[in-house]
Write a protein that holds these residues in place. Structure first.
Motif, PDB file in Angstrom:
ATOM      1  N   ILE A 183      65.199 -35.735   6.974  1.00 41.29           N
ATOM      2  CA  ILE A 183      64.847 -37.084   7.431  1.00 41.29           C
ATOM      3  C   ILE A 183      66.025 -37.732   8.148  1.00 41.29           C
ATOM      4  N   LEU A 184      67.235 -37.505   7.605  1.00 42.76           N
ATOM      5  CA  LEU A 184      68.433 -38.092   8.203  1.00 42.76           C
ATOM      6  C   LEU A 184      68.674 -37.569   9.616  1.00 42.76           C
ATOM      7  N   VAL A 185      68.325 -36.295   9.832  1.00 45.86           N
ATOM      8  CA  VAL A 185      68.527 -35.714  11.169  1.00 45.86           C
ATOM      9  C   VAL A 185      67.263 -35.835  12.006  1.00 45.86           C
ATOM     10  N   GLU A 186      66.314 -36.640  11.503  1.00 46.94           N
ATOM     11  CA  GLU A 186      65.074 -36.955  12.216  1.00 46.94           C
ATOM     12  C   GLU A 186      64.196 -35.728  12.466  1.00 46.94           C
ATOM     13  N   GLU A 187      64.226 -34.811  11.530  1.00 48.51           N
ATOM     14  CA  GLU A 187      63.311 -33.668  11.571  1.00 48.51           C
ATOM     15  C   GLU A 187      62.090 -34.019  10.722  1.00 48.51           C
ATOM     16  N   ASN A 188      61.331 -35.012  11.179  1.00 52.34           N
ATOM     17  CA  ASN A 188      60.242 -35.536  10.367  1.00 52.34           C
ATOM     18  C   ASN A 188      59.115 -34.530  10.156  1.00 52.34           C
ATOM     19  N   ASN A 189      58.813 -33.747  11.187  1.00 46.59           N
ATOM     20  CA  ASN A 189      57.754 -32.746  11.034  1.00 46.59           C
ATOM     21  C   ASN A 189      58.122 -31.707   9.972  1.00 46.59           C
ATOM     22  N   ALA A 191      60.253 -32.159   7.531  1.00 40.14           N
ATOM     23  CA  ALA A 191      60.259 -32.843   6.235  1.00 40.14           C
ATOM     24  C   ALA A 191      58.844 -32.985   5.691  1.00 40.14           C
ATOM     25  N   ASN A 192      57.891 -33.307   6.591  1.00 41.07           N
ATOM     26  CA  ASN A 192      56.490 -33.453   6.171  1.00 41.07           C
ATOM     27  C   ASN A 192      55.927 -32.124   5.658  1.00 41.07           C
ATOM     28  N   LYS A 193      56.233 -31.027   6.373  1.00 37.51           N
ATOM     29  CA  LYS A 193      55.787 -29.708   5.921  1.00 37.51           C
ATOM     30  C   LYS A 193      56.364 -29.369   4.551  1.00 37.51           C
ATOM     31  N   MET A 194      57.643 -29.713   4.376  1.00 44.04           N
ATOM     32  CA  MET A 194      58.285 -29.393   3.104  1.00 44.04           C
ATOM     33  C   MET A 194      57.680 -30.198   1.964  1.00 44.04           C
ATOM     34  N   VAL A 195      57.356 -31.462   2.219  1.00 40.75           N
ATOM     35  CA  VAL A 195      56.725 -32.297   1.189  1.00 40.75           C
ATOM     36  C   VAL A 195      55.361 -31.729   0.808  1.00 40.75           C
ATOM     37  N   VAL A 232      60.896 -23.757   5.824  1.00 39.44           N
ATOM     38  CA  VAL A 232      60.848 -25.001   6.601  1.00 39.44           C
ATOM     39  C   VAL A 232      62.264 -25.475   6.886  1.00 39.44           C
ATOM     40  N   ARG A 233      63.120 -25.228   5.937  1.00 37.32           N
ATOM     41  CA  ARG A 233      64.517 -25.658   6.062  1.00 37.32           C
ATOM     42  C   ARG A 233      65.356 -24.677   6.883  1.00 37.32           C
ATOM     43  N   PHE A 234      65.168 -23.370   6.625  1.00 36.79           N
ATOM     44  CA  PHE A 234      66.032 -22.375   7.265  1.00 36.79           C
ATOM     45  C   PHE A 234      65.402 -21.712   8.491  1.00 36.79           C
ATOM     46  N   GLU A 235      64.084 -21.862   8.634  1.00 37.44           N
ATOM     47  CA  GLU A 235      63.347 -21.275   9.753  1.00 37.44           C
ATOM     48  C   GLU A 235      63.617 -19.772   9.837  1.00 37.44           C
ATOM     49  N   GLU A 236      64.065 -19.276  11.044  1.00 37.41           N
ATOM     50  CA  GLU A 236      64.228 -17.826  11.228  1.00 37.41           C
ATOM     51  C   GLU A 236      65.408 -17.254  10.461  1.00 37.41           C
ATOM     52  N   ARG A 237      66.255 -18.108   9.928  1.00 40.30           N
ATOM     53  CA  ARG A 237      67.429 -17.596   9.201  1.00 40.30           C
ATOM     54  C   ARG A 237      67.040 -16.962   7.863  1.00 40.30           C
ATOM     55  N   LEU A 238      65.852 -17.288   7.373  1.00 40.61           N
ATOM     56  CA  LEU A 238      65.392 -16.723   6.098  1.00 40.61           C
ATOM     57  C   LEU A 238      64.302 -15.686   6.370  1.00 40.61           C
TER      58      LEU A 238
END
Length: 355
Positions: A183-189, A191-195, A232-238
């Motif tokens: 949310i702080l970095v304005e990745e709202n989409n 964040a919403n997926k993670m919620v 959702v957090r790490f994307e392709e890194r995971l």
């Protein structure tokens, strides 16, 4: 017949054993009488003697009940005196029955002759008393054993629930931290997926009874749900690789067994590398055991005596305690360095088939 219900009903159990014992006494004496040339009427004498013994020992039960909480010495005195009195009375009845019926109304010259051979009757009654106390003490010990087992079971369940519920706050804290960062970095989409994923994950954990094992397929689903949250957090890194042998899908495993191990892998292997990393889950059957492995290709860690020195949370310690509570000594948890890099955790538990 429901034998368990019969044994647990102490009053009914007494009457069954009491009657069976005196029936056995009569049967043994009858078989013994066949060795001698006795008239058929002697069978009636045996029956009357056994019936008299059956009747006259019933009051002893109530005498011994009152003496149950006495000191051992007083109990012994009560048993000996009561057994002797009852033994003498029983012998008088036996002599009277024998002389009146079998001897056609014979009467001794002196009334004390009715008490002759009382020592043998005393031994019989004393044996009855010994059996009564022996069975009574056995029932008491069994009851105490059941109480101890019940108390241990309750404590065991409380311990498992405590260990299980330690996982959710730990994971929830980390996930909410990640959501806050997004949310702080304005990745709202994101964040919403993670919620959304988090709500599904928590719904699953709340629906499952922490005291019950789950099928491996169910456990893999919740692991994938957890890893989806982290993706959702790490994307392709995971990257995730799951390999399950056929026939293991319905195997029973402790619920949430993979999640804390996967959480450690993400924290120390994926998050610490710019390129991320891979988490590999492998499950197979070996004889009567189920083998679970979760490995990463991170930088590795210092491992001593099967413990990770990098760990600060509940993670592996929690998992070990849960496995110990569930399987006692019928499990193993081994932490080792992976090849060519990273850490792998191997768990061996008994193979149990679910429905």
């Amino acid at each position: 017949m429901n034998w368990k219900a019969l044994i647990e009903d102490r009053n009914r159990f007494f009457w069954v054993l009491h009657t069976a014992g005196w029936f056995g006494f009569a049967l043994v004496h009858y078989l013994g009488s066949l060795l001698h040339d006795l008239r058929d009427i002697f069978a009636v004498i045996i029956f009357l003697n056994a019936y008299a013994g059956w009747m006259i020992t019933i009051p002893l039960r109530y005498v011994y009940r009152r003496a149950w909480n006495f000191s051992p010495l007083k109990i012994a005195m009560v048993v000996v005196i009561s057994s002797y009195i009852v033994g003498v009375i029983w012998q008088v009845i036996k002599n009277f029955t024998y002389w009146t019926i079998y001897k056609h109304g014979y009467e001794p010259d002196f009334w004390l002759y009715y008490t002759q051979n009382s020592v043998w009757s005393f031994y019989i009654i004393l044996s009855w008393s010994g059996l009564y106390f022996g069975i009574k003490y056995y029932q008491m010990l069994q009851k105490e054993k059941q109480n101890v087992l019940k108390a241990n079971t309750i404590a065991h369940q409380a311990q498992l629930k405590m260990l299980r519920y330690q996982l959710n706050p730990h994971f929830l804290f980390n996930t909410l931290n990640a959501i806050s960062t997004l949310i702080l970095v304005e990745e709202n989409n994101s964040a919403n997926k993670m919620v959304t994923k988090l709500s599904e994950f928590l719904r699953y954990t709340l629906d499952k009874d922490p005291m019950k094992k789950v099928t491996l397929s169910s456990e893999i689903k919740v692991l994938e749900l957890y890893l989806d949250i982290e993706k959702v957090r790490f994307e392709e890194r995971l990257r995730v690789v799951i390999d399950i042998d056929e026939g293991c899908q319905n195997a029973l495993v402790p619920s949430m067994i993979f999640q804390p191990i996967a959480e450690n892998a993400i924290k120390y292997a994926i998050a610490t590398q710019e390129s991320g990393g891979t988490i590999a889950v492998t499950v197979s059957q070996f004889g009567d055991d189920l083998l679970l492995e979760l490995a990463d290709n991170g930088p590795g860690a210092q491992i001593k005596n099967g413990n990770l020195h990098r760990e600060n949370g509940v993670g592996l310690a929690n998992t070990r305690e849960r496995l110990q509570a569930l399987y006692q000594d019928r499990y193993s948890l081994v932490v080792a360095n992976n090849t060519p890099s990273g850490v792998k955790v191997n768990i061996r538990i008994p193979f149990q088939k679910g429905s």
